[in-house]
Design a protein around this motif. Structure first.
Motif, PDB file in Angstrom:
ATOM      1  N   THR A   1       0.777  -1.193   0.161  1.00  0.00           N
ATOM      2  CA  THR A   1      -0.081   0.092  -0.088  1.00  0.00           C
ATOM      3  C   THR A   1       1.107   1.310   0.026  1.00  0.00           C
ATOM      4  N   ALA A   2       1.916   1.124   0.854  1.00  0.00           N
ATOM      5  CA  ALA A   2       2.941   2.349   0.792  1.00  0.00           C
ATOM      6  C   ALA A   2       3.419   2.749  -0.722  1.00  0.00           C
ATOM      7  N   ILE A   3       3.940   1.517  -1.175  1.00  0.00           N
ATOM      8  CA  ILE A   3       4.195   1.712  -2.604  1.00  0.00           C
ATOM      9  C   ILE A   3       3.261   2.378  -3.541  1.00  0.00           C
ATOM     10  N   VAL A   4       1.866   1.970  -3.517  1.00  0.00           N
ATOM     11  CA  VAL A   4       0.714   2.373  -4.209  1.00  0.00           C
ATOM     12  C   VAL A   4       0.672   3.830  -4.105  1.00  0.00           C
ATOM     13  N   PHE A   5       0.521   4.164  -2.527  1.00  0.00           N
ATOM     14  CA  PHE A   5       0.239   5.463  -2.256  1.00  0.00           C
ATOM     15  C   PHE A   5       1.451   6.648  -3.117  1.00  0.00           C
ATOM     16  N   ALA A   6       2.412   6.297  -2.804  1.00  0.00           N
ATOM     17  CA  ALA A   6       3.657   7.046  -3.524  1.00  0.00           C
ATOM     18  C   ALA A   6       3.727   7.208  -4.882  1.00  0.00           C
ATOM     19  N   THR A   7       3.375   5.975  -5.569  1.00  0.00           N
ATOM     20  CA  THR A   7       3.304   5.895  -7.027  1.00  0.00           C
ATOM     21  C   THR A   7       1.899   6.795  -7.482  1.00  0.00           C
ATOM     22  N   LEU A   8       0.910   6.874  -6.892  1.00  0.00           N
ATOM     23  CA  LEU A   8      -0.251   7.441  -6.966  1.00  0.00           C
ATOM     24  C   LEU A   8       0.136   9.008  -6.820  1.00  0.00           C
TER      25      LEU A   8
END
Length: 444
Positions: free
Chosen positions: A311-318
């Motif tokens: 989820t952290a990776i997804v949030f940073a990517t978004l």
């Protein structure tokens, strides 16, 4: 020399203390309220800049130094003062810290000039340096581990909400009663909350309500060991990647906090007061995103051990995609929408990284672990972001500089991916490493 007994760990739960389901939420509410006070005292300064400039003839550099001195002090003192909180007693430390920053805020109201105000602001930083880390450690200790990301995100969102309240209320009070009363009101509010905290929460109650889950509680201690060694703060690659990735992602948040008002003023030709109000709305969106992203992380993390990293990776990517696109397009409705969506995810990694640090460090030094996270968050993020963006703005113009800000998420994503890959092996290393350190310590 004998090590002083940690009041936060030593007292066992006693039958005379009734365990209540309400008490943990009382702890969260009061600790959250003090973090609001923390950021209200810190950010009220922005609301009185025009008054100080007119009355004392301060330069923009001097005004900026009054802001940066707090972040600098917090970054330098976060770890040592968090260590004091772990060993001296967390409740006692919280009350003392709140009293220090509240009295220092009252000192701002009495300042006779720039030097006095700068000194008072330095002591605000001293009081606030370890509060976020010690306060979060207290909150997480009385809740189940499955709620860590949600609680971390919700707790740290108080920084955004407190910043908005400090600027908004400070501006109203400064106009109505003078700028000194803006500081005075924030200081009084903090002292009232500190007194309420002292009257309501103590170490024995926290010990009685401490939750010791069977899973996801951090590395175990060997027999006879009362506190984890400080070397365990950096004992696994995963926790180091969590520090670095979380801190670099907040480079974006720090830049948004500092420069959104000026961006709307220059890009949209808004009057300063209207630009500040619009920026405040976006800061509220950042805070709301921290809460929601924490809830999402806990839900995903229940089914997959590495879910919090994902989820952290997804949030940073978004954040990279939405803010990158937002600052690249021309000012207008489409840009506003993209910026709002990007802001929602900009600090979404706060909950996941806080939960990961909690999982990878022992509860006995958890405030120190969060102090270490605070150090990285400030040095790499909240302090570096505004400074680097300002330097770019001097060379390229603010509108162009803001286009580069989201690129920090690229490095954050790389670090978080590395942390996700290292996480399983780091977990396997924790308990044997802790046990070995304890044996070495016993035989030394």
């Amino acid at each position: 020399m004998a090590m002083p007994v940690n009041a936060d760990v030593a007292p066992p739960a006693t039958p005379s203390i009734r365990v209540s389901r309400v008490f943990p939420w009382v702890v969260f509410t009061l600790t959250f309220g003090l973090l609001l006070s923390d950021y209200m005292s810190r950010q009220v300064l922005s609301a009185v800049f025009p008054f100080l400039k007119e009355e004392w003839g301060l330069t923009d550099t001097q005004l900026g130094s009054l802001t940066s001195i707090v972040a600098l002090t917090v970054g330098i003192l976060a770890v040592p003062l968090s260590l004091v909180g772990d060993r001296w007693g967390r409740v006692r430390s919280i009350v003392v810290m709140a009293v220090v920053w509240s009295l220092a805020t009252l000192g701002c109201a009495l300042a006779a000039g720039y030097g006095h105000l700068l000194a008072a602001r330095l002591f605000i930083g001293v009081g606030e340096a370890a509060y976020g880390s010690v306060g979060l450690a207290v909150v997480l200790a009385v809740f189940s581990a499955r709620r860590r990301a949600s609680l971390t995100g919700a707790f740290m969102a108080a920084g955004s909400f407190g910043s908005v309240l400090g600027v908004a209320l400070g501006g109203v009070l400064a106009v109505q009663f003078g700028w000194r009363w803006a500081f005075a009101a924030m200081g009084i509010f903090g002292l009232v909350l500190a007194g309420l905290y002292l009257a309501t929460i103590n170490e024995r109650k926290l010990a009685a309500h401490r939750v010791d889950d069977n899973a996801d509680t951090g590395p175990a201690l060997a027999a006879g060991q009362r506190r984890a060694r400080l070397t365990t703060l950096f004992s696994t690659p995963a926790v180091v990647f969590a520090y670095l990735g979380g801190g670099l992602q907040l480079f974006i948040t720090g830049s948004l906090f500092a420069w959104l008002p000026s961006y709307f003023n220059r890009a949209y030709d808004m009057a300063p007061d209207r630009a500040a109000k619009v920026a405040a709305l976006f800061i509220l969106i950042i805070g709301a995103g921290m809460v929601v992203c924490g809830l999402i992380t806990d839900r995903v993390g229940q089914t997959r051990p590495t879910g919090k990293w994902t989820t952290a990776i997804v949030f940073a990517t978004l954040t990279l995609i939405l803010l990158g696109a937002g600052f690249a397009v021309q000012p207008g409705g489409a840009q506003m929408l993209l910026l709002a969506l990007g802001c929602f995810f900009a600090a979404g990694t706060t909950g996941p990284t806080g939960a990961m640090v909690a999982r990878l460090t022992h509860e006995s030094i958890r405030a120190t672990a969060f102090g270490t996270l605070t150090l990285f968050n400030n040095v790499l993020g909240l302090a570096a972001g505004p400074l680097v963006t300002g330097a770019l703005a001097d060379r390229l113009g603010l509108e162009t500089a803001m286009r580069y800000v989201p690129l920090a998420a690229v490095i954050a994503v790389v670090l978080l991916i590395a942390g996700r890959q290292a996480y399983p092996s780091s977990i396997r290393r924790l308990e044997p490493a802790t046990a070995t350190e304890a044996r070495d310590g016993d035989t030394a």
